[in-house]
Design a protein around this motif. Structure first.
Motif, short mmCIF file in Angstrom:
data_model
loop_
_atom_site.label_atom_id
_atom_site.label_comp_id
_atom_site.label_asym_id
_atom_site.label_seq_id
_atom_site.Cartn_x
_atom_site.Cartn_y
_atom_site.Cartn_z
N ILE A 118 -77.20 50.15 -34.96
CA ILE A 118 -77.58 48.92 -35.62
C ILE A 118 -76.73 47.74 -35.15
N ASN A 119 -77.28 46.56 -35.33
CA ASN A 119 -76.54 45.31 -35.14
C ASN A 119 -76.31 44.72 -36.53
N ILE A 120 -75.07 44.42 -36.87
CA ILE A 120 -74.77 43.80 -38.16
C ILE A 120 -74.67 42.29 -37.93
N LEU A 121 -75.65 41.55 -38.44
CA LEU A 121 -75.73 40.12 -38.17
C LEU A 121 -74.79 39.32 -39.07
N VAL A 122 -74.74 39.70 -40.33
CA VAL A 122 -73.96 38.94 -41.29
C VAL A 122 -73.65 39.84 -42.48
N GLN A 123 -72.54 39.56 -43.17
CA GLN A 123 -72.25 40.28 -44.42
C GLN A 123 -72.31 39.28 -45.57
N VAL A 124 -72.75 39.78 -46.71
CA VAL A 124 -72.96 38.92 -47.88
C VAL A 124 -72.01 39.36 -48.99
N GLY A 125 -71.11 38.48 -49.35
CA GLY A 125 -70.12 38.75 -50.39
C GLY A 125 -69.21 37.55 -50.50
N LEU A 126 -68.19 37.68 -51.33
CA LEU A 126 -67.26 36.57 -51.51
C LEU A 126 -65.99 36.72 -50.68
N GLN A 127 -65.84 37.89 -50.06
CA GLN A 127 -64.75 38.09 -49.11
C GLN A 127 -65.18 39.17 -48.13
N ARG A 128 -64.61 39.16 -46.93
CA ARG A 128 -65.04 40.11 -45.90
C ARG A 128 -64.56 41.52 -46.21
N GLU A 129 -65.40 42.49 -45.84
CA GLU A 129 -64.99 43.88 -45.91
C GLU A 129 -63.88 44.12 -44.88
N LYS A 130 -62.90 44.93 -45.25
CA LYS A 130 -61.79 45.22 -44.34
C LYS A 130 -62.28 45.83 -43.04
N GLU A 131 -63.36 46.61 -43.13
CA GLU A 131 -63.88 47.29 -41.94
C GLU A 131 -64.81 46.40 -41.11
N LEU A 154 -69.20 36.03 -42.91
CA LEU A 154 -69.78 35.95 -44.24
C LEU A 154 -70.94 34.97 -44.22
N LEU A 155 -71.99 35.27 -44.95
CA LEU A 155 -73.15 34.38 -45.00
C LEU A 155 -72.73 32.98 -45.43
N MET A 156 -71.90 32.87 -46.47
CA MET A 156 -71.57 31.54 -46.98
C MET A 156 -70.71 30.73 -46.00
N ASP A 157 -70.04 31.42 -45.06
CA ASP A 157 -69.23 30.70 -44.08
C ASP A 157 -70.05 30.10 -42.95
#
Length: 348
Positions: free
Chosen positions: A231-244, A250-253
């Motif tokens: 898979i390709n991970i395009l963006v993560q959605v949350g209020l802080q980045r996952e450590k991994e 982040l979407l909001m960034d």
């Protein structure tokens, strides 16, 4: 102030810091013998708002196997899948049709409270703040992904190339790509109507769609897709980045201005709800308290933790009281903010 500017404060900090002893507010609680007498010999229903095999289903069934052990009276818990309308069918059943006595619990889309704020017509008769929140076994970011064969490997490519992306309906699986199309200029063609995440996974593998509009990071890792570069991970959605995922934005960034960031932060906030387990409205307080205490004990149970590890499910629990507070924050979002977000993602 609403959830978009306040969730990073006390409520979110409490959710992230969960793990110690939770002090509940004083209540008139029936003695444990009475609770045990009520639940003894009963079979509780666990209503799952999605089809079998997806992340919500996996976490709910794990909870269903162990929660009864910690409820006084040790009732059995029977999982029942009730997919439809991106878990709105299950939510409506739990809200208005299921027994209101603490014998029915369920799980549904983490973004229901946000959908309510946006005026989702499927929730016009539901106040998500009135559910009896028991707890959530995990709190992790969601991610937007494409299959390894897709031409879209990052957000920039998604702005250039139109590809079909699978969604269950009016949940995060369609909300994320819709708001990305409207605010970031991506060209996702959203194919809605899949019963659950596992169905979208199969569609990706078969080439029916190029990706998924939303999937929980904790649900992806056990599949081995990351290690195998599937898979390709395009963006993560949350209020802080996952450590991994330190290098996945982040979407909001990705917002172009402060106003857009406000909208993207608001739509990111429900990730703190995780995979919620809740009961019906009007459950007697002493029984809801017993369910919450049972959940808090379960997430520390070595057998439960070992089973989660065996299934590759990460446990980052949130208590029922904390879920209640987070939902209250979201439901309290100013109407004009919710209306604006609704227009951006096409909520009717």
């Amino acid at each position: 102030m609403g959830i978009y500017s306040r969730l990073g404060g006390a409520v979110l900090a409490a959710a992230i810091a969960f793990g110690g002893t939770m002090t509940m507010p004083p209540k008139a609680v029936a003695d444990e013998a009475a609770i045990a007498e009520f639940y003894r010999g009963k079979a509780m229903d666990l209503i799952i708002g999605y089809s079998p095999g997806g992340g919500y289903d996996q976490y709910a069934r794990l909870v269903g196997r162990f929660l009864g052990k910690h409820i006084p009276g040790n009732p059995s818990i029977v999982p029942r899948n009730l997919p439809g309308a991106s878990s709105r069918t299950a939510a409506a059943f739990l809200y208005a049709k299921a027994p209101q006595d603490g014998t029915v619990i369920g799980t549904a889309d983490q973004s229901l409270a946000l959908a309510q704020v946006m005026g989702d017509t499927a929730l016009r008769d539901i106040d998500t703040g009135k559910f009896g929140y028991v707890g959530s076994p995990t709190m992790e970011n969601n991610i937007v992904i494409t299959w390894h064969k897709s031409q879209v490997t990052d957000v920039e490519k998604a702005r250039e190339i139109a590809v079909p992306i699978g969604a269950t309906g009016g949940s995060t699986s369609s909300q994320y790509p819709l708001i990305m199309n409207n605010l970031l200029g991506t060209k996702f063609e959203i194919i809605m109507g899949y019963p659950g995440g596992n169905d979208i996974n199969m569609a990706m593998e078969n080439g029916e769609v190029d990706g998924r509009g939303s999937v929980n990071w904790g649900s992806v890792k056990p599949l081995g897709w990351v290690e195998k570069k599937m898979i390709n991970i395009l963006v993560q959605v949350g209020l802080q980045r996952e450590k991994e995922l330190p290098n996945v934005p982040l979407l909001m960034d990705l917002a172009a201005n402060d106003e857009d960031k406000q909208m993207l932060r608001l739509i990111s906030a429900p990730t703190t709800i995780g995979r919620p387990i809740f009961s019906t409205p009007n459950v007697p307080p002493e029984r809801l308290d017993a369910l919450r205490k049972a959940f808090d004990a379960m997430v520390k149970d070595p057998e439960f933790l070992a089973a989660a590890q065996k299934e590759g499910l990460l446990i980052e629990p949130i208590s029922g009281k904390q879920l209640e507070q987070i939902v209250a924050e979201i439901v309290g979002t100013p109407k004009e903010v919710g209306t604006k977000l609704a227009k951006l993602i096409g909520v009717q």
